[in-house]
Design an enzyme around this catalytic site. Structure first.
Site, mmCIF file in Angstrom:
data_model
loop_
_atom_site.group_PDB
_atom_site.id
_atom_site.type_symbol
_atom_site.label_atom_id
_atom_site.label_comp_id
_atom_site.label_asym_id
_atom_site.label_seq_id
_atom_site.Cartn_x
_atom_site.Cartn_y
_atom_site.Cartn_z
ATOM 1 N N TRP A 113 1.982 5.543 -7.724
ATOM 2 C CA TRP A 113 2.551 4.251 -8.117
ATOM 3 C C TRP A 113 2.011 3.856 -9.490
ATOM 4 O O TRP A 113 0.833 4.023 -9.780
ATOM 5 C CB TRP A 113 2.167 3.201 -7.083
ATOM 6 C CG TRP A 113 2.497 1.790 -7.437
ATOM 7 C CD1 TRP A 113 3.720 1.270 -7.712
ATOM 8 C CD2 TRP A 113 1.580 0.695 -7.508
ATOM 9 N NE1 TRP A 113 3.624 -0.080 -7.971
ATOM 10 C CE2 TRP A 113 2.322 -0.460 -7.850
ATOM 11 C CE3 TRP A 113 0.201 0.578 -7.320
ATOM 12 C CZ2 TRP A 113 1.732 -1.714 -7.999
ATOM 13 C CZ3 TRP A 113 -0.383 -0.670 -7.476
ATOM 14 C CH2 TRP A 113 0.377 -1.799 -7.812
ATOM 15 N N GLN A 117 3.632 5.397 -16.582
ATOM 16 C CA GLN A 117 2.447 5.076 -17.369
ATOM 17 C C GLN A 117 1.845 6.283 -18.093
ATOM 18 O O GLN A 117 1.244 6.136 -19.151
ATOM 19 C CB GLN A 117 1.401 4.451 -16.427
ATOM 20 C CG GLN A 117 0.280 3.696 -17.103
ATOM 21 C CD GLN A 117 -0.668 3.088 -16.077
ATOM 22 O OE1 GLN A 117 -1.382 3.795 -15.370
ATOM 23 N NE2 GLN A 117 -0.670 1.773 -16.001
ATOM 24 N N ASP A 122 1.056 10.428 -1.740
ATOM 25 C CA ASP A 122 1.882 9.266 -1.415
ATOM 26 C C ASP A 122 2.713 8.832 -2.617
ATOM 27 O O ASP A 122 2.199 8.711 -3.728
ATOM 28 C CB ASP A 122 0.996 8.107 -0.964
ATOM 29 C CG ASP A 122 1.806 6.872 -0.613
ATOM 30 O OD1 ASP A 122 2.340 6.823 0.510
ATOM 31 O OD2 ASP A 122 1.914 5.964 -1.466
ATOM 32 N N TYR A 134 9.307 3.814 -7.020
ATOM 33 C CA TYR A 134 8.371 3.978 -8.120
ATOM 34 C C TYR A 134 9.086 4.597 -9.317
ATOM 35 O O TYR A 134 9.642 5.691 -9.228
ATOM 36 C CB TYR A 134 7.193 4.873 -7.725
ATOM 37 C CG TYR A 134 6.298 4.316 -6.631
ATOM 38 C CD1 TYR A 134 6.363 2.982 -6.248
ATOM 39 C CD2 TYR A 134 5.384 5.135 -5.979
ATOM 40 C CE1 TYR A 134 5.546 2.485 -5.247
ATOM 41 C CE2 TYR A 134 4.557 4.639 -4.977
ATOM 42 C CZ TYR A 134 4.644 3.315 -4.610
ATOM 43 O OH TYR A 134 3.830 2.830 -3.609
ATOM 44 N N TRP A 159 -3.883 0.945 0.229
ATOM 45 C CA TRP A 159 -3.693 1.095 -1.213
ATOM 46 C C TRP A 159 -4.578 0.101 -1.959
ATOM 47 O O TRP A 159 -4.999 -0.896 -1.415
ATOM 48 C CB TRP A 159 -2.226 0.949 -1.618
ATOM 49 C CG TRP A 159 -1.524 -0.331 -1.304
ATOM 50 C CD1 TRP A 159 -0.889 -0.664 -0.138
ATOM 51 C CD2 TRP A 159 -1.323 -1.447 -2.190
ATOM 52 N NE1 TRP A 159 -0.327 -1.922 -0.240
ATOM 53 C CE2 TRP A 159 -0.575 -2.422 -1.482
ATOM 54 C CE3 TRP A 159 -1.706 -1.711 -3.506
ATOM 55 C CZ2 TRP A 159 -0.202 -3.648 -2.045
ATOM 56 C CZ3 TRP A 159 -1.338 -2.928 -4.085
ATOM 57 C CH2 TRP A 159 -0.594 -3.868 -3.348
ATOM 58 N N SER A 160 -4.856 0.430 -3.199
ATOM 59 C CA SER A 160 -5.692 -0.364 -4.098
ATOM 60 C C SER A 160 -7.105 -0.601 -3.569
ATOM 61 O O SER A 160 -7.595 -1.726 -3.585
ATOM 62 C CB SER A 160 -5.019 -1.705 -4.415
ATOM 63 O OG SER A 160 -5.599 -2.288 -5.558
ATOM 64 N N PRO A 161 -7.798 0.453 -3.114
ATOM 65 C CA PRO A 161 -9.169 0.261 -2.626
ATOM 66 C C PRO A 161 -10.140 -0.184 -3.716
ATOM 67 O O PRO A 161 -11.198 -0.737 -3.402
ATOM 68 C CB PRO A 161 -9.538 1.632 -2.075
ATOM 69 C CG PRO A 161 -8.675 2.597 -2.823
ATOM 70 C CD PRO A 161 -7.380 1.866 -3.017
ATOM 71 N N ALA A 175 -9.165 -2.330 -6.050
ATOM 72 C CA ALA A 175 -8.586 -3.583 -6.549
ATOM 73 C C ALA A 175 -8.018 -3.423 -7.959
ATOM 74 O O ALA A 175 -8.396 -4.131 -8.887
ATOM 75 C CB ALA A 175 -9.615 -4.711 -6.505
ATOM 76 N N ARG A 198 -5.443 -0.865 -17.001
ATOM 77 C CA ARG A 198 -4.320 -1.405 -16.239
ATOM 78 C C ARG A 198 -4.053 -2.861 -16.606
ATOM 79 O O ARG A 198 -2.909 -3.303 -16.631
ATOM 80 C CB ARG A 198 -4.588 -1.276 -14.737
ATOM 81 C CG ARG A 198 -3.457 -1.824 -13.863
ATOM 82 C CD ARG A 198 -3.517 -1.301 -12.457
ATOM 83 N NE ARG A 198 -3.279 0.132 -12.417
ATOM 84 C CZ ARG A 198 -3.251 0.850 -11.299
ATOM 85 N NH1 ARG A 198 -3.472 0.275 -10.139
ATOM 86 N NH2 ARG A 198 -3.014 2.148 -11.346
#
Length: 336
Positions: free
Chosen positions: A21, A27, A49, A54, A205-207, A209, A228
């Site tokens: 993602w 990106q 994943d 996306y 997701w986003s462990p 942050a 990011r």
């Protein structure tokens, strides 16, 4: 690498899952994306994943190319359906029978595979009866295009309803994919207990942050170039909730805790979510291969209770715990 069962099923996924993602097809360049995938494989990561939404399907295409030539039986490929894709017409979104059946065929074509190991409902669809969605999932499973079914960002009540229908239809519903980190714990009060009751694991997701838990963002300082928070393609919008000095100051206090544990801040953050026994895997993203290698080293790490207590004490009241935030994640109306 270590591997965990998905829910009550017999299938295992790697504790660290590579996700694309915001990166593949958007990106970073395709060559770099492929290098990141190969770094994941080298680290023992077997689970990948993605989602059709996306980069408007481009991320699936890039992942399919990057995995070309790998032994398919050694991989777990995860993708999702729900978000608007293609020209974003009136049926190019949601969890209708039509969109699911067409969606899986498109994903298989882009991923260059005959089946996906896990097909996930990317959000809850208030515009489609749940019975229609679950029956469509049952059909793609029985057609051999999907092995297991999951959901993403569903509430405890939605998970319970889906699990009941899944049992009636003999659908292998095994997972939920929510946001989860030391800063974002909204699933703990309701979603995790409901999932355990239903025999479902979390794939989180986003462990880290969106990168905040690495400590690279300093309170009172500017945003690092190329980070990011500087990404105007979606990354900056996702991370902005954490770009407050009170949060960033607390995160800086985690750095010595990580060092004392022999971990980088990113490894500490990933290891933290893996301490939850309902978590089967943590999804990590990367814009450079070395980031994959670093995160993969968090697999198999056990954090002592004293370390977990220190983390709780440091983060204090900046942690988001309100279970209602899960309900807010699914749009009440379709985008198309």
């Amino acid at each position: 690498m270590h591997y965990r069962h998905l829910g009550a099923s017999g299938v295992k996924v790697s504790e660290i899952i590579y996700g694309n993602w915001l990166t593949h097809g958007s990106q970073i360049e395709n060559e770099t994306a492929t290098a990141c995938v190969h770094a994941a494989l080298d680290a023992g990561i077997s689970s990948f994943d993605t989602a059709d939404v996306y980069a408007n399907t481009a991320a699936e295409t890039v992942l399919g190319e990057a995995l070309k030539g790998q032994r398919r039986e050694s991989l777990e490929i995860l993708t999702k359906v729900f978000g608007p894709i293609g020209p974003k017409g009136h049926n190019d979104t949601g969890l209708s029978r039509k969109h699911i059946r067409e969606g899986i065929d498109g994903s298989l074509r882009r991923l260059q595979t005959d089946y996906v190991d896990l097909y996930q409902a990317h959000r809850y669809d208030y515009a489609t009866p749940l019975e229609e969605t679950m029956l469509a999932f049952a059909d793609v499973v029985r057609a051999g295009k999907v092995l297991y079914v999951g959901v993403s960002e569903w509430t405890a009540a939605q998970i319970a309803d889906a699990a009941r229908l899944a049992k009636e239809l003999h659908v292998p519903l095994v997972s939920n994919q929510p946001q989860y980190s030391a800063l974002w714990r909204v699933i703990e009060a309701e979603v995790v207990p409901a999932s355990k009751e239903a025999g479902i694991s979390q794939i989180v997701w986003s462990p880290i942050a969106q990168g905040v838990l690495t400590g690279k963002y300093k309170p009172g300082a500017g945003v690092p170039e190329g980070s990011r928070a500087a990404d105007d393609k979606g990354g900056a919008n996702m991370i902005k909730r954490w770009m407050r000095d009170d949060v960033l100051e607390r995160v800086q206090q985690l750095l010595p805790i990580a060092a004392d544990a022999g971990l980088t801040p990113a490894q500490l953050a990933v290891a933290w979510v893996l301490q939850n026994d309902n978590v089967a895997g943590a999804i990590i993203g990367a814009s450079r291969p070395e980031q994959v290698t670093e995160a993969a080293a968090a697999a198999g790490v056990t954090l002592e209770p004293s370390v977990l207590a220190q983390i709780d004490e440091v983060l204090g009241d900046v942690v988001e715990r309100d279970p209602a935030r899960t309900h807010e994640s699914s749009p009440k109306q379709r985008e198309a």
